[in-house]
Structure formats: C-alpha cells, structure tokens
Write an enzyme that holds these catalytic residues in place. Structure first.
Site, PDB file in Angstrom:
ATOM      1  N   GLY A   7     -16.364   0.187 -11.866  1.00  0.00           N
ATOM      2  CA  GLY A   7     -17.189  -0.397 -10.824  1.00  0.00           C
ATOM      3  C   GLY A   7     -18.457   0.407 -10.652  1.00  0.00           C
ATOM      4  O   GLY A   7     -18.533   1.567 -11.098  1.00  0.00           O
ATOM      5  N   GLN A  65     -25.792   3.791  -6.406  1.00  0.00           N
ATOM      6  CA  GLN A  65     -25.579   4.729  -7.515  1.00  0.00           C
ATOM      7  C   GLN A  65     -26.679   4.658  -8.568  1.00  0.00           C
ATOM      8  O   GLN A  65     -26.819   5.571  -9.386  1.00  0.00           O
ATOM      9  CB  GLN A  65     -24.225   4.467  -8.195  1.00  0.00           C
ATOM     10  CG  GLN A  65     -23.039   4.769  -7.305  1.00  0.00           C
ATOM     11  CD  GLN A  65     -21.747   4.557  -8.056  1.00  0.00           C
ATOM     12  OE1 GLN A  65     -21.235   3.449  -8.082  1.00  0.00           O
ATOM     13  NE2 GLN A  65     -21.242   5.592  -8.700  1.00  0.00           N
ATOM     14  N   CYS A 105     -15.520   8.752 -10.182  1.00  0.00           N
ATOM     15  CA  CYS A 105     -16.763   8.116  -9.744  1.00  0.00           C
ATOM     16  C   CYS A 105     -17.869   8.522 -10.708  1.00  0.00           C
ATOM     17  O   CYS A 105     -17.990   9.708 -11.034  1.00  0.00           O
ATOM     18  CB  CYS A 105     -17.098   8.568  -8.322  1.00  0.00           C
ATOM     19  SG  CYS A 105     -18.614   7.846  -7.689  1.00  0.00           S
ATOM     20  N   LEU A 106     -18.665   7.551 -11.134  1.00  0.00           N
ATOM     21  CA  LEU A 106     -19.742   7.858 -12.078  1.00  0.00           C
ATOM     22  C   LEU A 106     -20.793   8.779 -11.451  1.00  0.00           C
ATOM     23  O   LEU A 106     -21.541   9.431 -12.173  1.00  0.00           O
ATOM     24  CB  LEU A 106     -20.395   6.563 -12.576  1.00  0.00           C
ATOM     25  CG  LEU A 106     -19.472   5.654 -13.405  1.00  0.00           C
ATOM     26  CD1 LEU A 106     -20.153   4.321 -13.697  1.00  0.00           C
ATOM     27  CD2 LEU A 106     -19.051   6.338 -14.705  1.00  0.00           C
ATOM     28  N   GLU A 157     -16.016   0.938  -4.092  1.00  0.00           N
ATOM     29  CA  GLU A 157     -17.408   0.505  -4.270  1.00  0.00           C
ATOM     30  C   GLU A 157     -18.065   0.137  -2.943  1.00  0.00           C
ATOM     31  O   GLU A 157     -19.240   0.456  -2.716  1.00  0.00           O
ATOM     32  CB  GLU A 157     -17.491  -0.666  -5.258  1.00  0.00           C
ATOM     33  CG  GLU A 157     -16.968  -0.361  -6.666  1.00  0.00           C
ATOM     34  CD  GLU A 157     -17.535   0.902  -7.289  1.00  0.00           C
ATOM     35  OE1 GLU A 157     -18.682   1.273  -6.965  1.00  0.00           O
ATOM     36  OE2 GLU A 157     -16.822   1.539  -8.086  1.00  0.00           O
ATOM     37  N   HIS A 171     -19.420   3.052  -1.127  1.00  0.00           N
ATOM     38  CA  HIS A 171     -20.737   3.524  -1.575  1.00  0.00           C
ATOM     39  C   HIS A 171     -21.876   2.892  -0.760  1.00  0.00           C
ATOM     40  O   HIS A 171     -22.928   3.509  -0.575  1.00  0.00           O
ATOM     41  CB  HIS A 171     -20.957   3.186  -3.053  1.00  0.00           C
ATOM     42  CG  HIS A 171     -20.377   4.180  -4.013  1.00  0.00           C
ATOM     43  ND1 HIS A 171     -20.778   5.503  -4.045  1.00  0.00           N
ATOM     44  CD2 HIS A 171     -19.454   4.045  -4.999  1.00  0.00           C
ATOM     45  CE1 HIS A 171     -20.108   6.131  -5.008  1.00  0.00           C
ATOM     46  NE2 HIS A 171     -19.297   5.274  -5.596  1.00  0.00           N
TER      47      HIS A 171
END
Ligand code: NI
Length: 188
Positions: A47, A52, A107-108, A150, A153
């Site tokens: 996701g 981000q 998490c990226l 997500e 975020h």
C-alpha cells in the site's frame, strides 16, 4: 509510468493531516494515483498513501483481494489494486483491545524495519475510486490491516505510533533470521 520519490520518517509531511480531494477528481490527482500505483509496485509495497510521495491529498492505493472473491484476509489474496479517495473506515469488531489482532507491519517510509501492531480484525471502508464512484467494502485480516495502516498516513500517524511494545520492532533481516526465537512470538 512514473516512479515517485518516497519520503521517509522525519519528513514533516508524514506528520500532517492531508487535504480532502475535491469532486470531481482533478486530473492531476488522477495522474498522481497512477504514479502512486507504479511507485508502490516498483517498491514492492502492499500500500501507499499520498503523503508518502509528498502529496497533500487524502488518497491511498493498496493491494486487495478481487472484489468478486471472498475476503479470506490472507496476504496471498491481495491481487488487485484499489485506489481510494477520501477514505473512511469503521471497525466491525468490538473496541476491546483483545479483539484486535497483533501482526507484523512494515512501511516504505520506514525502510528495513518491521513492527508488531494491534489492529482491528474486521473493518468496513468507504471512499471514491478514480472515476469518483463510491466504493464500500468489508475487509478482514491482512486486507483490513493494510487499509488501517494507509488511512493512518492521511492523519500523520505511522505504525510505530501504534505499537504497544517496542521490543517487537526489528530489522527485517533479523526478524527473518530469528523468526522462531521466543522474542518474536507475538502476544495474543
Ligand atoms: Ni506506511
């Protein structure tokens, strides 16, 4: 196809509340969503939320089970990509802590780490797709976890904020290597 740079923990935009997307969905936001899908796939993520990629919109993309199949909650079922604009969710389980499930997340924007987070096991989410059509789905397990992560975020929340116990924070490589160690046995 455009791969966007992913900002990392410490960037102030990851701590802000994102703006709602107006109707009709602006062409620039549609393009952003397409680029976010490319970026998520390139990074191998489950996701991605607009903040981000330093975009101030309430927009997320994520992997989900195909809508015409039942939702088993398994990670392997997450084969389609869902775009969700201005998403909202309601828990379908009770609010008691023990009815929520602990699972590993990454998490990226927090690369190389995994942490154990307690999440609602079942949720209902709503929003709009890229065409501005309403989306509503019930989700469980991995699917529900990704959507909660997500949407967090969009409100400036990272999974680390949700952790009960920072001993369950690990580098991905160490977690894979010592997965059988009692240290990583997740609480019920
Ligand atoms: Ni994340």
């Amino acid at each position: 196809m455009a791969i966007l740079p992913i900002i990392r923990m410490g960037h102030p935009l990851l701590r802000q509340t994102a703006r709602p997307v107006p109707a009709p969905v602006p062409p620039a936001v549609r393009q952003l969503a397409m680029d976010m899908i490319d970026t998520m796939e390139d990074a191998g993520g489950a996701g991605l939320a607009a903040p981000q990629v330093a975009a101030d919109w309430r927009l997320i993309v994520f992997r989900a089970p195909p809508p015409d199949e039942g939702d088993t909650g398994d990670r392997a079922a997450a084969r389609t990509i869902q775009v969700l604009i201005n998403p909202e969710l309601v828990p379908l389980d009770t609010e008691t802590r023990t009815d929520r499930e602990v699972g590993w997340e990454g998490c990226l924007s927090v690369p190389d780490l995994r942490g154990a987070v307690r999440r609602h096991t079942r949720i209902r989410y709503r929003g709009l797709d890229l065409d501005g059509s309403p989306v509503q789905r019930d989700a469980r397990g991995f699917h529900a976890r990704v959507v909660q992560h997500e949407i967090d975020h969009l409100d400036g929340v990272l999974y680390l904020d949700r952790m009960d116990d920072l001993r369950y924070l690990s580098y991905t490589r160490e977690l894979a290597r010592f997965a059988d160690d009692p240290l990583f046995r997740l609480p019920g």
